[in-house]
Scaffold this motif. Structure first.
Motif, PDB file in Angstrom:
ATOM      1  N   VAL A 131      48.932  26.430  48.821  1.00 24.49           N
ATOM      2  CA  VAL A 131      49.325  27.715  49.146  1.00 24.49           C
ATOM      3  C   VAL A 131      47.963  28.622  49.253  1.00 24.49           C
ATOM      4  O   VAL A 131      47.104  27.977  48.647  1.00 24.49           O
ATOM      5  CB  VAL A 131      50.081  28.479  48.109  1.00 24.49           C
ATOM      6  N   SER A 132      48.114  29.624  49.875  1.00 23.28           N
ATOM      7  CA  SER A 132      47.018  30.473  49.939  1.00 23.28           C
ATOM      8  C   SER A 132      47.541  31.894  49.164  1.00 23.28           C
ATOM      9  O   SER A 132      48.563  32.427  49.239  1.00 23.28           O
ATOM     10  CB  SER A 132      46.770  30.930  51.443  1.00 23.28           C
ATOM     11  N   ILE A 133      46.505  32.161  48.334  1.00 22.31           N
ATOM     12  CA  ILE A 133      46.715  33.532  47.596  1.00 22.31           C
ATOM     13  C   ILE A 133      45.898  34.577  48.205  1.00 22.31           C
ATOM     14  O   ILE A 133      44.737  34.288  48.351  1.00 22.31           O
ATOM     15  CB  ILE A 133      46.365  33.474  45.993  1.00 22.31           C
ATOM     16  N   VAL A 134      46.557  35.486  48.705  1.00 22.20           N
ATOM     17  CA  VAL A 134      45.803  36.742  49.424  1.00 22.20           C
ATOM     18  C   VAL A 134      45.506  37.715  48.718  1.00 22.20           C
ATOM     19  O   VAL A 134      46.277  38.123  47.425  1.00 22.20           O
ATOM     20  CB  VAL A 134      46.661  37.180  50.786  1.00 22.20           C
ATOM     21  N   PHE A 135      44.611  38.590  48.944  1.00 18.71           N
ATOM     22  CA  PHE A 135      44.081  39.827  48.209  1.00 18.71           C
ATOM     23  C   PHE A 135      45.348  40.938  48.249  1.00 18.71           C
ATOM     24  O   PHE A 135      45.869  41.155  49.438  1.00 18.71           O
ATOM     25  CB  PHE A 135      42.954  40.465  48.800  1.00 18.71           C
ATOM     26  N   TRP A 136      45.867  41.398  47.367  1.00 16.90           N
ATOM     27  CA  TRP A 136      46.807  42.634  47.408  1.00 16.90           C
ATOM     28  C   TRP A 136      46.149  43.921  47.408  1.00 16.90           C
ATOM     29  O   TRP A 136      44.935  44.156  47.340  1.00 16.90           O
ATOM     30  CB  TRP A 136      47.471  42.507  45.823  1.00 16.90           C
ATOM     31  N   THR A 137      46.882  44.801  48.069  1.00 12.99           N
ATOM     32  CA  THR A 137      46.357  46.232  48.275  1.00 12.99           C
ATOM     33  C   THR A 137      47.363  47.023  47.587  1.00 12.99           C
ATOM     34  O   THR A 137      48.101  46.644  46.876  1.00 12.99           O
ATOM     35  CB  THR A 137      46.378  46.540  49.940  1.00 12.99           C
ATOM     36  N   MET A 185      37.965  35.846  46.985  1.00  9.38           N
ATOM     37  CA  MET A 185      38.890  36.091  45.698  1.00  9.38           C
ATOM     38  C   MET A 185      38.382  35.038  44.569  1.00  9.38           C
ATOM     39  O   MET A 185      37.799  34.073  44.949  1.00  9.38           O
ATOM     40  CB  MET A 185      40.237  35.807  45.851  1.00  9.38           C
ATOM     41  N   SER A 186      38.333  35.494  43.554  1.00 11.24           N
ATOM     42  CA  SER A 186      37.692  34.606  42.145  1.00 11.24           C
ATOM     43  C   SER A 186      38.922  34.048  41.598  1.00 11.24           C
ATOM     44  O   SER A 186      40.155  34.428  41.749  1.00 11.24           O
ATOM     45  CB  SER A 186      36.970  35.560  41.273  1.00 11.24           C
ATOM     46  N   VAL A 187      38.761  32.985  40.751  1.00 12.27           N
ATOM     47  CA  VAL A 187      39.895  32.263  39.755  1.00 12.27           C
ATOM     48  C   VAL A 187      40.451  33.471  39.125  1.00 12.27           C
ATOM     49  O   VAL A 187      41.644  33.457  38.810  1.00 12.27           O
ATOM     50  CB  VAL A 187      39.453  31.298  39.061  1.00 12.27           C
ATOM     51  N   ASN A 188      39.740  34.262  38.326  1.00  8.27           N
ATOM     52  CA  ASN A 188      40.336  35.237  37.366  1.00  8.27           C
ATOM     53  C   ASN A 188      41.188  36.220  38.292  1.00  8.27           C
ATOM     54  O   ASN A 188      42.158  36.680  37.707  1.00  8.27           O
ATOM     55  CB  ASN A 188      39.185  35.823  36.498  1.00  8.27           C
ATOM     56  N   SER A 244      29.682  32.599  41.649  1.00 14.67           N
ATOM     57  CA  SER A 244      29.586  32.999  43.045  1.00 14.67           C
ATOM     58  C   SER A 244      30.753  32.117  43.659  1.00 14.67           C
ATOM     59  O   SER A 244      31.195  31.048  42.979  1.00 14.67           O
ATOM     60  CB  SER A 244      28.471  32.634  43.735  1.00 14.67           C
ATOM     61  N   PRO A 245      31.129  32.533  45.103  1.00 18.71           N
ATOM     62  CA  PRO A 245      32.306  31.777  45.778  1.00 18.71           C
ATOM     63  C   PRO A 245      31.781  30.248  46.257  1.00 18.71           C
ATOM     64  O   PRO A 245      30.366  30.541  46.218  1.00 18.71           O
ATOM     65  CB  PRO A 245      32.656  32.694  46.769  1.00 18.71           C
ATOM     66  N   LEU A 246      32.709  29.469  46.728  1.00 16.66           N
ATOM     67  CA  LEU A 246      34.030  30.053  46.861  1.00 16.66           C
ATOM     68  C   LEU A 246      34.798  29.357  45.627  1.00 16.66           C
ATOM     69  O   LEU A 246      34.409  28.079  44.973  1.00 16.66           O
ATOM     70  CB  LEU A 246      34.750  28.744  48.127  1.00 16.66           C
ATOM     71  N   HIS A 247      35.907  29.605  45.324  1.00 15.81           N
ATOM     72  CA  HIS A 247      36.689  29.400  44.356  1.00 15.81           C
ATOM     73  C   HIS A 247      38.296  28.855  44.793  1.00 15.81           C
ATOM     74  O   HIS A 247      38.609  29.335  45.801  1.00 15.81           O
ATOM     75  CB  HIS A 247      36.988  30.507  43.427  1.00 15.81           C
ATOM     76  N   SER A 248      38.680  28.012  43.838  1.00 11.64           N
ATOM     77  CA  SER A 248      40.021  27.542  44.215  1.00 11.64           C
ATOM     78  C   SER A 248      40.679  27.536  42.804  1.00 11.64           C
ATOM     79  O   SER A 248      40.075  27.232  41.789  1.00 11.64           O
ATOM     80  CB  SER A 248      40.228  26.137  44.801  1.00 11.64           C
ATOM     81  N   LEU A 249      41.984  27.512  42.654  1.00 11.83           N
ATOM     82  CA  LEU A 249      42.724  27.355  41.356  1.00 11.83           C
ATOM     83  C   LEU A 249      44.082  26.198  41.653  1.00 11.83           C
ATOM     84  O   LEU A 249      44.612  26.282  42.750  1.00 11.83           O
ATOM     85  CB  LEU A 249      43.385  28.792  41.138  1.00 11.83           C
ATOM     86  N   ILE A 250      44.209  25.516  40.693  1.00 16.13           N
ATOM     87  CA  ILE A 250      45.169  24.586  40.718  1.00 16.13           C
ATOM     88  C   ILE A 250      46.262  24.924  39.559  1.00 16.13           C
ATOM     89  O   ILE A 250      45.847  25.239  38.363  1.00 16.13           O
ATOM     90  CB  ILE A 250      44.719  23.345  40.357  1.00 16.13           C
ATOM     91  N   VAL A 251      47.466  25.081  39.820  1.00 13.11           N
ATOM     92  CA  VAL A 251      48.616  25.094  38.821  1.00 13.11           C
ATOM     93  C   VAL A 251      49.154  23.753  38.748  1.00 13.11           C
ATOM     94  O   VAL A 251      49.855  23.095  39.633  1.00 13.11           O
ATOM     95  CB  VAL A 251      49.753  26.207  39.477  1.00 13.11           C
TER      96      VAL A 251
END
Length: 282
Positions: A131-137, A185-188, A244-251
């Motif tokens: 999946v891709s997590i996008v920046f919220w506005t 986007m960062s992991v946090n 610094s980037p790039l970051h990824s997150l695994i659930v």
């Protein structure tokens, strides 16, 4: 011939021998400059490859692809992509355009985040849909990616979350969009958005499969000398700093004991990892 050449994940030397040979015999060499980044700049690549690189931004690849393919039917042209050439659907479109124009093409593969995530110890065959997590506005806060994470979790599968970039732009002469450097986007940040979704779902009377205590893995600059990996609960990922980037997150989903042992090597807090993961192992 059109060559689509993967550059790998780290620096100039991650290109394959086959890829480097192709680049050096091409008349024009484009560097795709918007779906990912390397740890070195364009100049370092030019020095190592011995070729001048033409930066190909999003507008050029998506709207001016025919210009990029110009003369590829009579000379060799290379299109360089960080990671693997087919890490983005835009590059499939480029291949289809080449075929329609009667231009032969060759793909030279390389490592991408899709297989390099195995560095944390989770087995690749245990991953579900990416999946891709996008920046919220303030006015746009989509949650559809969370439903895919939930579906993977319910099947016991891990989810690789590719973290979005925010393209900022200014409208200049004749309405042409000039893009500023993107914000990644960062992991946090990703973890904080997931926590907000979990909170929203509970307010709606749901109890998500993914919770604050779900074991996650944060990865930064995979393949680079300063690669960082951190494992812990989703709550812990919301405060971890990986640079610094790039970051990824695994659930994570259901973990084999060997996967859990590997994650302990990168744990933020080994006790919380043990306590929260034991019920999700097979």
């Amino acid at each position: 011939m059109l060559y689509l050449v993967g550059l790998g994940l780290g620096d100039a030397k991650d290109i394959t021998v086959k890829g480097l040979e192709a680049v050096r015999r091409c008349r024009r060499v484009y560097l795709e400059a918007y779906t990912s980044v390397l740890t070195v700049g364009k100049e370092a690549l030019e020095e190592f490859y011995g070729k001048e690189l033409i930066l190909a931004d999003r507008e050029m690849v998506e709207q001016e692809a025919d210009n990029l393919l110009k003369e590829a039917d009579v000379c060799d042209v290379a299109f360089l992509v960080v990671g693997d050439p087919f890490g983005a659907t835009t590059h499939s479109d480029l291949v289809l355009r080449a075929v329609k124009l009667g231009i032969p093409y060759k793909v030279i593969h390389n490592a991408s985040i899709m297989n390099a995530v195995g560095c944390c110890g989770l087995q690749l065959y245990n991953f579900g849909e990416t999946v891709s997590i996008v920046f919220w506005t303030d006015t746009w806060k989509p949650e559809s990616f969370f439903d895919k994470i939930e579906k993977n979790r319910q099947s016991g599968m891990h989810t690789l979350c590719l973290l979005g970039e925010q393209l900022l732009h200014s409208l200049l002469l004749q309405g042409r969009k000039i893009y500023e450097p993107p914000r990644y986007m960062s992991v946090n940040q990703a973890a904080q958005q997931l926590l907000a979704i979990i909170h929203n779902r509970r307010l709606q009377g749901e109890e998500p499969e993914t919770t604050e205590n779900t074991i996650c893995v944060g990865l930064a600059r995979v393949g680079a000398p300063d690669e960082k990996i951190a494992s812990g609960t989703l709550q812990q990922m919301a405060t971890v700093e990986l640079g610094s980037p790039l970051h990824s997150l695994i659930v994570t989903g259901t973990m084999h004991p060997l996967e859990l042992e590997m994650l302990k090597l990168f744990s933020v807090d080994s006790s919380s990892l043990e306590n929260n993961a034991c019920q999700r192992t097979t």
